[in-house]
Design a protein around this motif. Structure first.
Motif, PDB file in Angstrom:
ATOM      1  N   ILE A  15       0.823  -1.223   0.000  1.00  0.00           N
ATOM      2  CA  ILE A  15       0.000   0.000   0.000  1.00  0.00           C
ATOM      3  C   ILE A  15       0.859   1.275   0.000  1.00  0.00           C
ATOM      4  O   ILE A  15       0.625   2.156  -0.836  1.00  0.00           O
ATOM      5  CB  ILE A  15      -0.992  -0.014   1.191  1.00  0.00           C
ATOM      6  CG1 ILE A  15      -1.981  -1.163   1.054  1.00  0.00           C
ATOM      7  CG2 ILE A  15      -1.713   1.324   1.327  1.00  0.00           C
ATOM      8  CD1 ILE A  15      -2.984  -1.017  -0.061  1.00  0.00           C
ATOM      9  N   PRO A  16       1.865   1.410   0.881  1.00  0.00           N
ATOM     10  CA  PRO A  16       2.677   2.639   0.804  1.00  0.00           C
ATOM     11  C   PRO A  16       3.455   2.766  -0.505  1.00  0.00           C
ATOM     12  O   PRO A  16       3.602   3.873  -1.037  1.00  0.00           O
ATOM     13  CB  PRO A  16       3.646   2.516   1.986  1.00  0.00           C
ATOM     14  CG  PRO A  16       3.029   1.550   2.907  1.00  0.00           C
ATOM     15  CD  PRO A  16       2.219   0.635   2.064  1.00  0.00           C
ATOM     16  N   ILE A  17       3.930   1.660  -1.045  1.00  0.00           N
ATOM     17  CA  ILE A  17       4.639   1.712  -2.327  1.00  0.00           C
ATOM     18  C   ILE A  17       3.682   2.132  -3.434  1.00  0.00           C
ATOM     19  O   ILE A  17       4.039   2.906  -4.323  1.00  0.00           O
ATOM     20  CB  ILE A  17       5.312   0.356  -2.620  1.00  0.00           C
ATOM     21  CG1 ILE A  17       6.433   0.112  -1.624  1.00  0.00           C
ATOM     22  CG2 ILE A  17       5.830   0.303  -4.044  1.00  0.00           C
ATOM     23  CD1 ILE A  17       7.058  -1.248  -1.719  1.00  0.00           C
ATOM     24  N   TRP A  18       2.456   1.645  -3.382  1.00  0.00           N
ATOM     25  CA  TRP A  18       1.444   2.003  -4.373  1.00  0.00           C
ATOM     26  C   TRP A  18       1.145   3.499  -4.314  1.00  0.00           C
ATOM     27  O   TRP A  18       1.096   4.176  -5.340  1.00  0.00           O
ATOM     28  CB  TRP A  18       0.199   1.160  -4.128  1.00  0.00           C
ATOM     29  CG  TRP A  18      -0.917   1.403  -5.078  1.00  0.00           C
ATOM     30  CD1 TRP A  18      -0.936   1.171  -6.419  1.00  0.00           C
ATOM     31  CD2 TRP A  18      -2.195   1.950  -4.743  1.00  0.00           C
ATOM     32  NE1 TRP A  18      -2.151   1.514  -6.937  1.00  0.00           N
ATOM     33  CE2 TRP A  18      -2.948   1.992  -5.935  1.00  0.00           C
ATOM     34  CE3 TRP A  18      -2.773   2.370  -3.564  1.00  0.00           C
ATOM     35  CZ2 TRP A  18      -4.235   2.461  -5.974  1.00  0.00           C
ATOM     36  CZ3 TRP A  18      -4.067   2.827  -3.601  1.00  0.00           C
ATOM     37  CH2 TRP A  18      -4.786   2.879  -4.799  1.00  0.00           C
ATOM     38  N   PHE A  19       0.943   4.033  -3.108  1.00  0.00           N
ATOM     39  CA  PHE A  19       0.696   5.471  -2.966  1.00  0.00           C
ATOM     40  C   PHE A  19       1.905   6.282  -3.428  1.00  0.00           C
ATOM     41  O   PHE A  19       1.752   7.328  -4.064  1.00  0.00           O
ATOM     42  CB  PHE A  19       0.330   5.825  -1.524  1.00  0.00           C
ATOM     43  CG  PHE A  19      -1.108   5.582  -1.196  1.00  0.00           C
ATOM     44  CD1 PHE A  19      -2.114   6.292  -1.838  1.00  0.00           C
ATOM     45  CD2 PHE A  19      -1.469   4.643  -0.260  1.00  0.00           C
ATOM     46  CE1 PHE A  19      -3.443   6.072  -1.551  1.00  0.00           C
ATOM     47  CE2 PHE A  19      -2.796   4.411   0.042  1.00  0.00           C
ATOM     48  CZ  PHE A  19      -3.788   5.137  -0.604  1.00  0.00           C
ATOM     49  N   LEU A  20       3.097   5.834  -3.119  1.00  0.00           N
ATOM     50  CA  LEU A  20       4.294   6.529  -3.556  1.00  0.00           C
ATOM     51  C   LEU A  20       4.391   6.547  -5.079  1.00  0.00           C
ATOM     52  O   LEU A  20       4.769   7.552  -5.675  1.00  0.00           O
ATOM     53  CB  LEU A  20       5.539   5.872  -2.952  1.00  0.00           C
ATOM     54  CG  LEU A  20       6.867   6.530  -3.256  1.00  0.00           C
ATOM     55  CD1 LEU A  20       6.915   7.915  -2.646  1.00  0.00           C
ATOM     56  CD2 LEU A  20       7.999   5.685  -2.735  1.00  0.00           C
ATOM     57  N   ALA A  21       4.021   5.452  -5.711  1.00  0.00           N
ATOM     58  CA  ALA A  21       4.064   5.377  -7.170  1.00  0.00           C
ATOM     59  C   ALA A  21       3.025   6.303  -7.799  1.00  0.00           C
ATOM     60  O   ALA A  21       3.269   6.883  -8.858  1.00  0.00           O
ATOM     61  CB  ALA A  21       3.829   3.944  -7.629  1.00  0.00           C
ATOM     62  N   ILE A  22       1.891   6.471  -7.155  1.00  0.00           N
ATOM     63  CA  ILE A  22       0.867   7.375  -7.684  1.00  0.00           C
ATOM     64  C   ILE A  22       1.269   8.831  -7.463  1.00  0.00           C
ATOM     65  O   ILE A  22       1.124   9.674  -8.344  1.00  0.00           O
ATOM     66  CB  ILE A  22      -0.494   7.082  -7.019  1.00  0.00           C
ATOM     67  CG1 ILE A  22      -1.031   5.752  -7.510  1.00  0.00           C
ATOM     68  CG2 ILE A  22      -1.497   8.191  -7.311  1.00  0.00           C
ATOM     69  CD1 ILE A  22      -2.271   5.301  -6.780  1.00  0.00           C
TER      70      ILE A  22
END
Length: 132
Positions: A15-22
């Motif tokens: 989840i944090p990696i996904w938000f960082l990618a967005i």
């Protein structure tokens, strides 16, 4: 049951990696730079250098649990030195240069931050909108 437990454990990482990618538009080039600079260093260079540091004395080589074939420690040191130098030049050097060059090229092409998709276009801003 095991697959649900694995998924549950991985969610806090993803989840944090996904938000960082967005949020950050250059997540891919940054990931490649981290891979080129850190992964090659930690996977290849540190173990080979640690092996050479561990068995640098005659006492350590004589008391080693696993000895090289025909007790040829010189060949082991040469192989480890080759791995360290090759990885520094190819992985850390060329890989780091290529990934950082790619990152700079993408920043030059697209700008540092993502566009504001909710902002009105410049042609329809309030001052120019009143003129229309």
């Amino acid at each position: 049951n095991n697959i649900f437990l694995r998924a549950l454990v991985r969610i806090p990482v993803v989840i944090p990696i996904w938000f960082l990618a967005i949020i950050f538009p250059f997540f891919g080039p940054i990931n490649s730079a981290v891979g080129a600079l850190l992964v090659t260093f930690t996977v290849y260079i540190i173990p080979a250098a640690a092996h050479m540091a561990t068995y640098r004395t005659t006492f350590a080589r004589e008391n080693a649990v696993e000895k090289p074939p025909k007790r040829n420690w010189t060949l082991v040191y040469l192989l480890n030195t080759f791995i360290v130098v090759w990885t520094l030049v190819v992985g850390f050097g060329f890989g780091g240069w290529a990934s950082i060059t790619n990152f700079v090229h993408q920043v030059d092409s697209f700008g540092l931050f993502a566009k504001c998709y909710q902002c009105p276009p410049k042609a329809l801003s309030t001052k120019q909108g009143a003129k229309i």
